[in-house]
Design an enzyme around this catalytic site. Structure first.
Site, short mmCIF file in Angstrom:
data_model
loop_
_atom_site.label_atom_id
_atom_site.label_comp_id
_atom_site.label_asym_id
_atom_site.label_seq_id
_atom_site.Cartn_x
_atom_site.Cartn_y
_atom_site.Cartn_z
N THR A 10 0.77 -1.44 -0.03
CA THR A 10 0.05 0.12 -0.02
C THR A 10 0.82 1.23 0.05
O THR A 10 0.37 2.30 -0.29
CB THR A 10 -0.93 0.12 0.99
OG1 THR A 10 0.04 0.00 2.18
CG2 THR A 10 -1.76 -0.98 1.15
N MET A 12 3.94 3.75 -1.33
CA MET A 12 4.27 4.45 -2.56
C MET A 12 5.00 3.50 -3.51
O MET A 12 4.66 3.33 -4.78
CB MET A 12 4.81 5.71 -2.71
CG MET A 12 4.60 6.63 -3.83
SD MET A 12 5.43 7.99 -4.00
CE MET A 12 7.13 7.44 -3.33
N CYS A 142 17.37 4.88 -4.71
CA CYS A 142 17.04 5.50 -5.63
C CYS A 142 18.05 6.56 -6.26
O CYS A 142 18.13 6.77 -7.41
CB CYS A 142 15.77 6.23 -5.25
SG CYS A 142 15.68 7.25 -3.87
N GLN A 169 17.03 15.80 -5.39
CA GLN A 169 16.10 14.81 -5.28
C GLN A 169 14.51 15.07 -5.17
O GLN A 169 14.20 15.78 -4.19
CB GLN A 169 16.45 13.73 -4.09
CG GLN A 169 17.67 13.23 -4.34
CD GLN A 169 18.31 12.24 -3.38
OE1 GLN A 169 19.48 12.40 -2.93
NE2 GLN A 169 17.56 11.25 -3.06
N GLY A 173 10.88 10.23 -3.40
CA GLY A 173 12.00 9.53 -2.89
C GLY A 173 11.78 9.33 -1.15
O GLY A 173 12.42 8.29 -0.66
N LYS A 198 24.81 6.03 1.56
CA LYS A 198 24.08 4.89 0.69
C LYS A 198 25.15 5.15 -0.78
O LYS A 198 25.38 4.25 -1.37
CB LYS A 198 22.70 5.02 0.42
CG LYS A 198 22.23 4.70 1.91
CD LYS A 198 20.65 4.88 1.53
CE LYS A 198 19.66 4.37 2.96
NZ LYS A 198 18.37 4.81 2.67
N ARG A 227 17.05 18.04 -1.05
CA ARG A 227 15.67 17.45 -1.72
C ARG A 227 14.99 18.81 -2.15
O ARG A 227 15.33 19.89 -1.69
CB ARG A 227 14.70 17.19 -0.06
CG ARG A 227 13.44 16.94 -0.76
CD ARG A 227 13.31 15.35 -0.99
NE ARG A 227 13.42 14.49 0.05
CZ ARG A 227 13.90 13.14 -0.29
NH1 ARG A 227 13.79 12.69 -1.51
NH2 ARG A 227 14.20 12.30 0.74
N HIS A 234 14.91 12.18 -10.07
CA HIS A 234 16.03 12.61 -9.27
C HIS A 234 16.94 13.20 -10.29
O HIS A 234 17.42 12.44 -11.47
CB HIS A 234 16.80 11.32 -8.59
CG HIS A 234 16.17 11.07 -7.21
ND1 HIS A 234 15.02 11.72 -6.85
CD2 HIS A 234 16.43 10.32 -6.29
CE1 HIS A 234 14.57 11.05 -5.71
NE2 HIS A 234 15.34 10.17 -5.36
N ASN A 319 12.90 7.93 -9.85
CA ASN A 319 13.36 7.64 -8.67
C ASN A 319 12.49 6.33 -8.12
O ASN A 319 12.77 5.46 -7.28
CB ASN A 319 13.36 8.41 -7.52
CG ASN A 319 12.39 9.32 -7.57
OD1 ASN A 319 11.65 10.08 -8.61
ND2 ASN A 319 11.65 9.38 -6.42
N THR A 320 10.93 6.41 -8.67
CA THR A 320 10.35 5.37 -8.10
C THR A 320 10.22 4.19 -8.98
O THR A 320 9.53 3.10 -8.91
CB THR A 320 8.85 5.67 -7.33
OG1 THR A 320 8.38 6.17 -8.43
CG2 THR A 320 9.14 6.85 -6.49
#
Lengths: 343, 343, 343, 343
Positions: A10, A12, A142, A169, A173, A198, A227, A234, A319-320
């Site tokens: 559920t 994103m 991402c 970004q 994200g 990361k 951000r 991104h 990014n997703t």
């Protein structure tokens, strides 16, 4: 058709998994998992759908299962938050499931690969060392997923000595609800927790080797993450010092001509051209380029020689999709043999 | 009170000049100039006022003069577009006017200084070589103005070897109408024409020496410039390689303790603290920090050691106040003797 | 295939025309027209493409013609600005061309219909009275185009006595460059020049009758128009007083079941369901609903009984597709006989 | 100086209270209350400050108390969420405290007034009937607070028969974190839960009478509420049917000349002109007008006669100052006698 389950369906990224898998030529969604409180509810009625495309009809009536219940399929896609992904994914792997995870929980484990099919398909090898009946395969963070594709092309031809990454970004994200609107309308947030580490770690792991153990690529990496008030996509500016010198037109050719295993195998989620090169200095832009190759292509533009280091260029990726669910689905596609689960 | 004129008074930077000068303790606006077509119109009726604060009552009824008409004051502030500033400013200087210009037209001229009073007040010396009855003094490009103040503090204590600048610039930097909304809502534009070269050149000119001629500071500079959906306030991420090594707490002390001539002279437009240091990694942010010191202070935060170079930090400054009209007014304040025009 | 020309092909609505016509089953782009200064340039090289989808390959090499040159096709789509559309379109009609125009110039002419194929296809009749070899057919203003479809459904069943319209209009409605970003980021502009009068006039003309002359629908209309920081998609809140009373569920059925001639003829650009009804109070939303039916469907939600008037509801439509180029293309599709130009 | 406490001091409205009270001529902050988990923490270290102005120095070191602990001052400002405000405020009133509340919990209670000092100061009378040692006084919902001031001016002169309100509300109205950025960037949300009913009820209660019981004003009200991508400042479009007819210039005079008790008493938070009238159709705008009168003035513009009803106009007010904390502080100022608590 191979049946699959989605954990964290559920959220994103979970929604992206559902959207990508609903009409997939290889996969069929058999089960969707969410938190206990949604157990038994119909997916279409309880999900707060936030994607631009409509929720697929075929999933609306699937009754959600609670995390912890038995997972009915061999292949599991995980969109769980890192905080709970660790234990759940490990147990699934121990019980024989093939876990394709977008979570960061296991990315830095000794034998868990972070795979981008265009870059390091050979790292699948590492799962043999996981010493469980099943395995865990992750895709990168991402902000790493987009840049390693052009970096792979450059590393293989010119070599990489140093890399500096600046990111701008998108708010997606951070998931949903994620970034509060008061924090980002007419604003920039100059830090994203853990993101810089990361990028530093994952870039070198993905571009490194595996031969019984991971050997991280030996170039230096620095990163600053920001951000920005953008929904999706991104934008990342790179400075690269290479081993061999080249001019801008040579670099453009290297990037334009890059193609890899997913393209050769013609995998359903693979973009025809993994890297799209723009000659226009004002590209890439999120609104114009994030959906290139259905969100799986990476757009590179504004390439020039730099006075410090050798090159600077701008990379944009969704990014997703490429940076999350799409990357994970492509990993699973690559893992199958001719679209079938024979392992 | 010293009477002043403003050229290009209806544009966005012109409006900032008017706003800053309307109730100024040293200056009184004697004349406002705009393009021929506005000649004779009342300022308050023709200007498309876009600043958050109201248009000052005292200027509403000033009748606009056309560029080309005689300028009635010794001191002239120029907010002209670069394309026409060159000839007009030169002629004014030849006729004995003291031109404080925000335009880029003469910034790179042999004897025209680019002055930031906290950084290089000694460069006023250069005007003696201009060989005209009056002179031209410029302030830097908006993306340079903010960063040279902390860079000055660092150069004087640790020395600078290399500098990488990555900008996320507000739309007001492009003036009005400037950036179309379709180009920037939910978007990033990864290039700003000529901006990177301005940063490279101006940073080194301002931080260099003048002794009969300009000697540019000899560190290397690279820059990447981006436009973001922010109204006001440029956010800039720096990587700095220094000569002497220091730790983060030392650097913070250097920045916090920085004070210069405008502060000593207590000039009306000078911020009490030219550099505000934030310990919070999530600062500076445009909405929270752009108005620090009435838009004249620079906020620095998210400071850490870097794996490549020595330090990385984020700098935020108000691009149309410190980065444009405010910088120019401060230049004029410094030029006066005890608030009076005695030269 | 019927060959067509597009006037004003480089503007934003012009780009939508090009995008919709490039792979159209009935039409083939034979010529693109722009201003004199672009004459002879290749479309793909001179256009500042601002649409999310890529520029079609097939049009990139078309050499632009200058307005005023001969138009080689019978059918002409006009995306000209109102200021110059008047004369050019009139002359084309006199010379035998069939002009499908998005401009407002002729909308209120005595015999020029404003057509929305789902609403008033009978108004095509008016062109017979235009007394020229060809004719001009217009589509409505973008804030009118979306609302007349649900209003048609309501008028035919319940009758309409009074209508109040509040709009929140996307920036693309002002074209490109259009609204400056400084005017709209973190802001609302509470007025759009001439827009309220367009809604008042066009709504009543479209929903009226034609029998030798136009009889405007006799309900009262008021409108307030606002510009909001949204890229695409006009959101409009309506208050409606009806002749016959009904409850909300009846109204929803009326809207859901609405279908018209374009649907019956299965025209290529016609959405399967012209009106999509959402039960969710928080819908419609621009990011989620503007692309419904490829931008040609209208989404209605947040429907309830009102304390003043009878109903209130929210309507969302894509302002540059249904509200501009898409509406015009659908008009042309309806005009053809079985996809062919036989008139 | 009268000592005061603030409940819910770390939320966004709580921050506004702190900002307005920190240097107030009548009040001194004696205690700040937040949830149990922040007990004992210094305000400056635990608050996630989101206001544009800096956090006041004088409050940074105040140690937070937990809700439920004894409140040390007679006067209490409440910025509690409605869900918990009910019980806490009631108990405080019973224990003799004078509670000035921004919460909706008690607004519709039989003897609790909703006060806007320019509109209904006589409603203070109602507290005598509360039958507790202390009392509760509320200020209206943020979308009601702004419009009742011009409505008061109109009601007193022309009378009001019907009112339609259409809102475009800023994200700060939902508090922090409030609206997720993915929900509002490039988007409109066409519904705000309970908001329409609040406007309908509160407008009529405030503009009604109190003589032993509240008699609601007897005009009809309708409202539609929308959330827009604006940080601060609610824009509201009104349609008004009046008893007496007037032309636009008369209405403008009525609004311009409106002044009331807070202005006569010269209360510290009262704006000099409660209503600012703009002749420009493109005003009011959030970025230009929300800070008028330090956020306490209401700006009215785009006034014209309407074809349905009599007038239409646009009202803008700062939703967290006039519409929340500032309104509450002004209530307390009015309640004191010559700035002192003598009751």
């Amino acid at each position: 058709m191979t049946e699959v389950s989605v954990l964290g369906a559920t959220g994103m990224v979970g929604q992206r998994f559902v959207s990508l898998l609903a009409n997939h030529p290889f996969f069929r969604i058999a089960a969707l998992f969410a938190s206990e409180k949604r157990k038994g509810l119909k997916y279409g009625e309880t999900v707060n759908w936030v994607l631009e495309e409509d929720i697929p009809e075929s999933v609306k009536n699937i009754e959600l299962r609670a995390l912890g219940e038995e997972v009915p399929t061999k292949i599991v896609f995980s969109a769980l938050p890192a905080s709970i992904a660790g234990g759940i994914e490990k147990e699934l792997a121990e019980n024989g499931h093939y876990v394709f995870s977008n979570a960061s929980a296991h990315r830095y484990d000794e034998f868990v690969p972070i795979i981008v099919p265009e870059v390091n398909p050979g790292h699948f090898e590492a799962v043999k060392y996981q010493n469980t009946k099943g395995f865990i395969i992750t895709n990168p963070n991402c902000s790493t997923a987009g840049i390693v594709i052009p970096l792979k092309a450059i590393k293989d031809t010119l070599g990489i000595k140093k890399l500096v990454v600046f990111t701008m970004q998108a708010v997606s994200g951070a998931g949903y609800p994620g970034v509060p609107s008061l924090g980002i309308i007419d604003n920039i947030i100059p830090h994203i927790e853990k993101e810089e580490d990361k990028i530093k770690t994952e870039t070198r792991k993905i571009l490194g080797d595996f031969s019984g153990k991971f050997e991280y690529a030996d170039f230096k990496v620095e990163a600053r993450c920001n951000r920005v008030p953008v929904r999706n996509g991104h934008t990342e500016v790179l400075f690269i010092e290479t081993d061999k010198k080249a001019d801008v037109s040579e670099l453009k050719e290297i990037l334009k001509n890059f193609s890899a295993l997913p393209q050769k195998l013609n995998l359903p989620t693979a973009p025809k051209n993994p890297i799209i090169v723009k000659d226009d200095k004002f590209r890439p832009q999120p609104v114009l380029d994030r959906n290139a190759g259905k969100g799986m292509a990476v757009t590179v533009g504004n390439i020039r020689k730099a006075d410090i280091f050798d090159f600077t260029l701008t990379v944009l990726s969704h990014n997703t999709i490429r940076g999350a669910a799409g990357g994970s689905v492509l990993n699973a596609e690559l893992f199958l043999k001719d679209g079938k689960l024979e392992v």
